[in-house]
Design a protein around this motif. Structure first.
Motif, PDB file in Angstrom:
ATOM      1  N   TYR A  74      -7.841  -0.887  -1.848  1.00 24.71           N
ATOM      2  CA  TYR A  74      -6.452  -0.890  -1.383  1.00 24.71           C
ATOM      3  C   TYR A  74      -6.354  -1.548  -0.018  1.00 24.71           C
ATOM      4  O   TYR A  74      -7.235  -1.404   0.835  1.00 24.71           O
ATOM      5  CB  TYR A  74      -5.913   0.536  -1.267  1.00 24.71           C
ATOM      6  CG  TYR A  74      -5.558   1.190  -2.581  1.00 24.71           C
ATOM      7  CD1 TYR A  74      -4.439   0.783  -3.293  1.00 24.71           C
ATOM      8  CD2 TYR A  74      -6.326   2.234  -3.089  1.00 24.71           C
ATOM      9  CE1 TYR A  74      -4.101   1.396  -4.487  1.00 24.71           C
ATOM     10  CE2 TYR A  74      -6.001   2.851  -4.279  1.00 24.71           C
ATOM     11  CZ  TYR A  74      -4.885   2.426  -4.976  1.00 24.71           C
ATOM     12  OH  TYR A  74      -4.551   3.018  -6.156  1.00 24.71           O
ATOM     13  N   SER A  75      -5.251  -2.249   0.201  1.00 27.68           N
ATOM     14  CA  SER A  75      -4.927  -2.758   1.534  1.00 27.68           C
ATOM     15  C   SER A  75      -4.136  -1.695   2.298  1.00 27.68           C
ATOM     16  O   SER A  75      -3.825  -0.625   1.758  1.00 27.68           O
ATOM     17  CB  SER A  75      -4.112  -4.049   1.423  1.00 27.68           C
ATOM     18  OG  SER A  75      -4.819  -5.053   0.715  1.00 27.68           O
ATOM     19  N   THR A  76      -3.792  -2.004   3.525  1.00 24.17           N
ATOM     20  CA  THR A  76      -3.019  -1.076   4.360  1.00 24.17           C
ATOM     21  C   THR A  76      -1.763  -0.626   3.631  1.00 24.17           C
ATOM     22  O   THR A  76      -1.065  -1.439   3.005  1.00 24.17           O
ATOM     23  CB  THR A  76      -2.634  -1.750   5.683  1.00 24.17           C
ATOM     24  OG1 THR A  76      -3.824  -2.195   6.329  1.00 24.17           O
ATOM     25  CG2 THR A  76      -1.887  -0.777   6.587  1.00 24.17           C
TER      26      THR A  76
ATOM     27  N   ARG B  67      -0.275   6.019  -4.982  1.00 25.66           N
ATOM     28  CA  ARG B  67      -0.629   4.813  -4.241  1.00 25.66           C
ATOM     29  C   ARG B  67      -0.830   3.685  -5.247  1.00 25.66           C
ATOM     30  O   ARG B  67      -1.595   3.835  -6.210  1.00 25.66           O
ATOM     31  CB  ARG B  67      -1.888   4.999  -3.402  1.00 25.66           C
ATOM     32  CG  ARG B  67      -2.123   3.823  -2.433  1.00 25.66           C
ATOM     33  CD  ARG B  67      -3.223   4.132  -1.429  1.00 25.66           C
ATOM     34  NE  ARG B  67      -3.332   3.058  -0.437  1.00 25.66           N
ATOM     35  CZ  ARG B  67      -4.198   3.053   0.571  1.00 25.66           C
ATOM     36  NH1 ARG B  67      -5.047   4.070   0.713  1.00 25.66           N
ATOM     37  NH2 ARG B  67      -4.241   2.049   1.427  1.00 25.66           N
TER      38      ARG B  67
ATOM     39  N   GLU C 126       2.033   0.981   3.004  1.00 24.40           N
ATOM     40  CA  GLU C 126       3.368   1.252   3.541  1.00 24.40           C
ATOM     41  C   GLU C 126       3.813   2.581   2.959  1.00 24.40           C
ATOM     42  O   GLU C 126       3.900   2.740   1.738  1.00 24.40           O
ATOM     43  CB  GLU C 126       4.348   0.152   3.179  1.00 24.40           C
ATOM     44  CG  GLU C 126       5.766   0.468   3.638  1.00 24.40           C
ATOM     45  CD  GLU C 126       6.641  -0.769   3.744  1.00 24.40           C
ATOM     46  OE1 GLU C 126       7.760  -0.725   3.203  1.00 24.40           O
ATOM     47  OE2 GLU C 126       6.215  -1.755   4.356  1.00 24.40           O
TER      48      GLU C 126
ATOM     49  N   SER D 293      -0.071  -5.569   0.835  1.00 24.65           N
ATOM     50  CA  SER D 293      -0.233  -4.162   1.209  1.00 24.65           C
ATOM     51  C   SER D 293      -0.120  -3.308  -0.043  1.00 24.65           C
ATOM     52  O   SER D 293       0.151  -3.802  -1.133  1.00 24.65           O
ATOM     53  CB  SER D 293       0.830  -3.752   2.233  1.00 24.65           C
ATOM     54  OG  SER D 293       2.117  -3.726   1.638  1.00 24.65           O
TER      55      SER D 293
END
Length: 408
Positions: free
Chosen positions: A359-361, A348, A363, A324
């Motif tokens: 980008y991944s999901t 980010r 947090e 993530s």
């Protein structure tokens, strides 16, 4: 300070070398070269690091910073004689070599030249260049031709850069006198042009800092043989307190260079510019399932020309699961030390497991999460308050109606 007293070098007597343990990602040397009568003939103290670009087997260009140079040897350093001028020779790592030659011109006996600087590296070093297309020794030569008064010590605290083909060399905190007279290093300094500029221009330091503007958000990435391996998007603001003077610097992404490296357990994002030698963000894996910001190293030139360097290898910021990204739109502060903090905006980052350069999901940080949580709470409170007001109004109206009936 670790000192080495080496065996006599032919024609130069004993070599006394002190390796000064400096800031992370730099190389600090102090060299006192003596002749056969044990008198100092050459003195030098400086810091340097390197960046090398090379072509990989899959025809990508990859950039690697040479920062941890490890144990060095100094074979070939030389005081000079009637036929040859003085020379500083340094060997380090797996096949790295750095040489400076000095000459004295007969037509100008009161001056000498920092003549040439050469740097060699060996791409057969699989640790540094694991995927290099060409495996051989490369050498870059730079003609410097810097003229220095014979009886002065040259000083350049400012950052100097040599760029030739695929190699960028950075030098700072340089002090050198190649022809020491009568065994005594001069106290008279000959300044480089950059140091002359910062010496004559005395900055006006306000007693209170103005409110800094929000920094521009930049996008940075690191590429290895598998493609993009690290992504970062953020606005960066540096807060420095040095000699009781506080300064604020916004990093301009349009004039900032990003390099780095990706390993299974660690990842490095290095930012550099004209006044920032390096700003390193080092990420690490913990518990085999999460990543975090573990280390920050910085070295930069302040407005007064001095070099400011600091490092913290025991941080714990930007924690998120592997696979993530970590995101925080609100302003955050990374406290590297009591005198150095980094404010981030619209942050980010994803230092591991980047897929297809995206980008991944994410947090979210607690600051963003708390804000999102407060919005429905605020709406609920407002609705509850409205219901109470309506209920009270209804009860008052009903009571008035009953009072009216009793009067009749």
């Amino acid at each position: 300070m670790v000192c080495f007293r080496l065996a006599p070098v032919p024609g130069s007597g004993f070599l006394l070398l002190c390796l000064v343990l400096g800031a992370v990602s730099s190389y600090a040397l102090e060299l006192n070269l003596t002749d056969s009568s044990n008198a100092t003939c050459l003195y030098a103290k400086w810091q340097m690091n390197f960046t090398i670009r090379y072509e990989t087997t899959d025809k990508h260009n990859k950039t690697v910073p040479i920062s941890d140079l490890g144990a060095a040897t100094y074979n070939g350093s030389f005081c000079g004689d009637d036929q040859n001028g003085p020379k500083i020779a340094v060997q380090f790592g797996s096949g790295f070599s750095w040489i400076v030659n000095f000459t004295k011109e007969a037509a100008s006996p009161s001056t000498y030249l920092v003549d040439t600087i050469s740097f060699s590296y060996n791409t057969n070093d699989n640790k540094t260049f694991p995927d290099a297309k060409e495996k051989e020794v490369f050498t870059v030569n730079n003609r410097v031709a810097l003229k220095i008064p014979l009886n002065d010590i040259f000083r350049c605290n400012s950052l100097s850069t040599l760029e030739n083909r695929d190699v960028v060399q950075h030098y700072w905190d340089v002090h050198v006198q190649a022809f020491v007279q009568n065994g005594t290093v001069s106290t008279t300094e000959f300044l480089c042009d950059k140091d002359k500029t910062v010496t004559t221009a005395v900055p006006i330091v306000p007693t209170t800092l103005p409110s800094p503007t929000k920094p521009v958000v930049g996008s940075y990435s690191v590429v290895n043989s598998n493609g993009t391996c690290l992504l970062a998007t953020m606005g960066l603001q540096l807060n420095i307190t040095h000699d009781k003077v506080a300064s604020v610097f916004n990093i301009n992404p349009n004039t900032t260079n990003a390099t780095g490296s990706c390993q299974p357990q660690t990842a490095l994002l290095r930012l550099s510019s004209s006044n920032i030698k390096y700003l390193d963000f080092v990420f690490a894996v913990k518990n085999e399932n999460r990543f975090y910001l573990k280390e920050v190293n910085v070295s930069m030139i302040l407005v007064n020309g001095s070099v400011y360097s600091i490092s913290n290898t025991n941080l714990s910021y930007w924690d998120a699961p592997l696979g993530s990204s970590y995101m925080c739109n609100k302003e955050q502060t990374v406290s590297v030390s009591g005198a150095f903090q980094i404010n981030t905006f619209d942050l980010r980052v994803q230092p591991f497991s980047v897929t297809e350069g995206k980008y991944s999901t994410a947090e979210e940080c607690s600051a963003d999460s708390d804000l999102n949580f407060l919005i429905p709470v605020a709406v609920g409170v407002a609705l509850g308050f409205l219901i109470i007001v309506v209920f009270i109004s209804y009860m008052i109206g009903r009571r008035k109606s009953r009072t009216g009936y009793q009067s009749v």
